[in-house]
Design a protein around this motif. Sequence first.
Motif, PDB file in Angstrom:
ATOM      1  N   ASN A   1      93.017 -11.741 -33.010  1.00  0.00           N
ATOM      2  CA  ASN A   1      93.890 -11.165 -34.269  1.00  0.00           C
ATOM      3  C   ASN A   1      95.719 -11.665 -34.857  1.00  0.00           C
ATOM      4  N   THR A   2      95.606 -11.893 -36.224  1.00  0.00           N
ATOM      5  CA  THR A   2      96.415 -12.078 -36.685  1.00  0.00           C
ATOM      6  C   THR A   2      96.523 -13.930 -36.500  1.00  0.00           C
ATOM      7  N   ILE A   3      95.561 -14.440 -36.947  1.00  0.00           N
ATOM      8  CA  ILE A   3      95.626 -15.880 -36.705  1.00  0.00           C
ATOM      9  C   ILE A   3      96.342 -15.728 -38.345  1.00  0.00           C
ATOM     10  N   ARG A   4      97.288 -17.712 -38.115  1.00  0.00           N
ATOM     11  CA  ARG A   4      97.376 -17.606 -39.151  1.00  0.00           C
ATOM     12  C   ARG A   4      97.388 -19.429 -39.693  1.00  0.00           C
TER      13      ARG A   4
ATOM     14  N   LYS B   1     102.092 -16.814 -22.693  1.00  0.00           N
ATOM     15  CA  LYS B   1     102.242 -16.975 -23.964  1.00  0.00           C
ATOM     16  C   LYS B   1     103.093 -18.259 -23.672  1.00  0.00           C
ATOM     17  N   GLY B   2     104.091 -19.248 -24.464  1.00  0.00           N
ATOM     18  CA  GLY B   2     104.670 -20.184 -24.695  1.00  0.00           C
ATOM     19  C   GLY B   2     103.944 -20.859 -24.463  1.00  0.00           C
ATOM     20  N   SER B   3     104.901 -22.091 -24.051  1.00  0.00           N
ATOM     21  CA  SER B   3     103.820 -23.641 -24.451  1.00  0.00           C
ATOM     22  C   SER B   3     102.845 -23.913 -23.134  1.00  0.00           C
ATOM     23  N   SER B   4     103.348 -23.423 -22.154  1.00  0.00           N
ATOM     24  CA  SER B   4     102.076 -23.874 -20.793  1.00  0.00           C
ATOM     25  C   SER B   4     101.120 -23.024 -21.086  1.00  0.00           C
TER      26      SER B   4
ATOM     27  N   PHE C   1      92.711 -13.322 -28.107  1.00  0.00           N
ATOM     28  CA  PHE C   1      93.423 -13.936 -28.557  1.00  0.00           C
ATOM     29  C   PHE C   1      94.288 -13.339 -29.877  1.00  0.00           C
ATOM     30  N   ILE C   2      95.866 -13.702 -29.709  1.00  0.00           N
ATOM     31  CA  ILE C   2      96.623 -12.738 -31.268  1.00  0.00           C
ATOM     32  C   ILE C   2      97.724 -13.627 -31.324  1.00  0.00           C
ATOM     33  N   ASN C   3      98.127 -14.022 -32.326  1.00  0.00           N
ATOM     34  CA  ASN C   3      99.353 -14.031 -33.008  1.00  0.00           C
ATOM     35  C   ASN C   3      99.349 -15.511 -33.279  1.00  0.00           C
ATOM     36  N   GLY C   4      98.188 -17.168 -33.532  1.00  0.00           N
ATOM     37  CA  GLY C   4      98.184 -17.984 -33.313  1.00  0.00           C
ATOM     38  C   GLY C   4      98.311 -18.256 -34.820  1.00  0.00           C
TER      39      GLY C   4
ATOM     40  N   GLN D   1      91.396  -7.953 -18.738  1.00  0.00           N
ATOM     41  CA  GLN D   1      92.479  -7.792 -20.569  1.00  0.00           C
ATOM     42  C   GLN D   1      93.450  -8.788 -19.879  1.00  0.00           C
ATOM     43  N   ALA D   2      92.670  -9.940 -20.588  1.00  0.00           N
ATOM     44  CA  ALA D   2      93.564 -11.198 -20.788  1.00  0.00           C
ATOM     45  C   ALA D   2      94.142 -10.992 -21.802  1.00  0.00           C
ATOM     46  N   THR D   3      95.357 -11.852 -22.700  1.00  0.00           N
ATOM     47  CA  THR D   3      95.187 -11.625 -23.443  1.00  0.00           C
ATOM     48  C   THR D   3      96.890 -12.833 -23.655  1.00  0.00           C
ATOM     49  N   ILE D   4      96.329 -13.734 -24.793  1.00  0.00           N
ATOM     50  CA  ILE D   4      96.641 -15.408 -25.029  1.00  0.00           C
ATOM     51  C   ILE D   4      97.538 -14.955 -26.208  1.00  0.00           C
ATOM     52  N   ASN D   5      98.531 -14.873 -26.029  1.00  0.00           N
ATOM     53  CA  ASN D   5      99.813 -14.497 -27.566  1.00  0.00           C
ATOM     54  C   ASN D   5     100.878 -15.806 -28.446  1.00  0.00           C
ATOM     55  N   GLY D   6      99.925 -16.228 -28.945  1.00  0.00           N
ATOM     56  CA  GLY D   6     100.688 -17.522 -29.840  1.00  0.00           C
ATOM     57  C   GLY D   6     102.383 -17.658 -30.227  1.00  0.00           C
ATOM     58  N   GLU D   7     102.362 -16.302 -30.141  1.00  0.00           N
ATOM     59  CA  GLU D   7     104.282 -16.105 -30.619  1.00  0.00           C
ATOM     60  C   GLU D   7     104.193 -16.408 -32.355  1.00  0.00           C
ATOM     61  N   ASN D   8     103.035 -16.591 -33.041  1.00  0.00           N
ATOM     62  CA  ASN D   8     103.124 -16.761 -34.362  1.00  0.00           C
ATOM     63  C   ASN D   8     104.067 -18.006 -34.815  1.00  0.00           C
ATOM     64  N   LYS D   9     103.783 -18.865 -33.692  1.00  0.00           N
ATOM     65  CA  LYS D   9     103.818 -20.476 -33.546  1.00  0.00           C
ATOM     66  C   LYS D   9     103.051 -21.778 -33.194  1.00  0.00           C
TER      67      LYS D   9
END
Length: 375
Positions: free
Chosen positions: A139-142, A64-67, A111-114, A84-92
């Motif tokens: 999942n959980t993408i806006r 996660k994070g900008s990097s 991919f989650i929280n994009g 089990q690699a996950t990229i988390n957009g942290e809802n931002k």
Amino acid sequence: DNQEMVISDDIDDPIQETHEYYVSADGDDLIGNGTSESPFASIGFAVSVANNNSKIIVKDGTYKGSSNTGITINKYLTIEGQSQATINGENKYAFFKINGGSSLILNNIKFINGKTDSYSQLGAINNQGNLVINNSSFNTIRTLMGVVYNEGTLLMNNTNVGNAHSSNMAQIITNVGDCTVDNSKFTATQAYSSDVGVTVYNYNTLRVLNSNIGYLQSNIVYDEYNYVPGFVFINNSLFTNFEIENVTARIYNSKVNGMPAFKGADVFMDNTRFVQSSSISVLSIIDSNFTATHSIFDYSISCSYTALNITYSTILGSIYGGGKSGYLFAPFNWWGSNKGPSFDYFRTNYVKYWAVATFESEDGNLSVGTNSKFI
């Protein structure tokens, strides 16, 4: 944090001599060399040092994070989750932007929280080049225009998308380029009043194979002044509804719920079923050439300015034309009873022959009130 990390091709470093790089949540971008034993810490850094045609292997963990998000691709790369690699957009944060002339293959990544709310990044992934997504999930993408906003060439294979929200065009894919969806399942959620209800929007060329898509819409709304008639190919897929306008459509071995509509379309279908989802379900066909064989229509068909050709099919409702504006060719169908065809308001029609139901018993005579078997 800066949401977009722009990647340069002009990095002069001995590390470019290798074509495989590793990333680990326990790695280090400063002292790591990208090997499995000494991995980098971030996907963005690995992309920045990788040369064309390299593979970046992302070890198990959450990134996660900008990097690790908002990464612009200007080269040919594969990014592959180890297990089990996950990229988390942290809802931002959004995830990737693939520029024209570039290519990105994404394998086995969750991919989650994009999120994106900027018109410079319409989807969680923007693609102007070549994008392949394999064995992944979202999942959980806006977003503003879908999980993937595609202007280039897109293949989504064996990928599941759930809990996606968008305010424009489509929740999961907005396609204005060339898009293929294969062996995938899309589950959109219209949870907010501002959410668009369409799952996939097509403006150009779309193929849907062996997939569960939701609500498909294909029309000229995206840019009606520059529209070139598109193409839709569907095989062995399931839809909650669709609206197909101003395209050539070929549909095989599929199932459609809801109240589908065709307008200005050249349609051929075989072995497809339209399933009644409410008491007011009707198939609407306007200003089209529509041909169907070996298909099932659970409800009535309403058409105008249309050449309608249905043969060797089951029609369980009536067919209504537009008065002098329609032509009906519908022999050799089963109309739900031995009374035969139910149609009206066509300029010309040919429905001379139809199927009837007959029954036989193994004795040759069927007595009322017995347990005789039908054969």
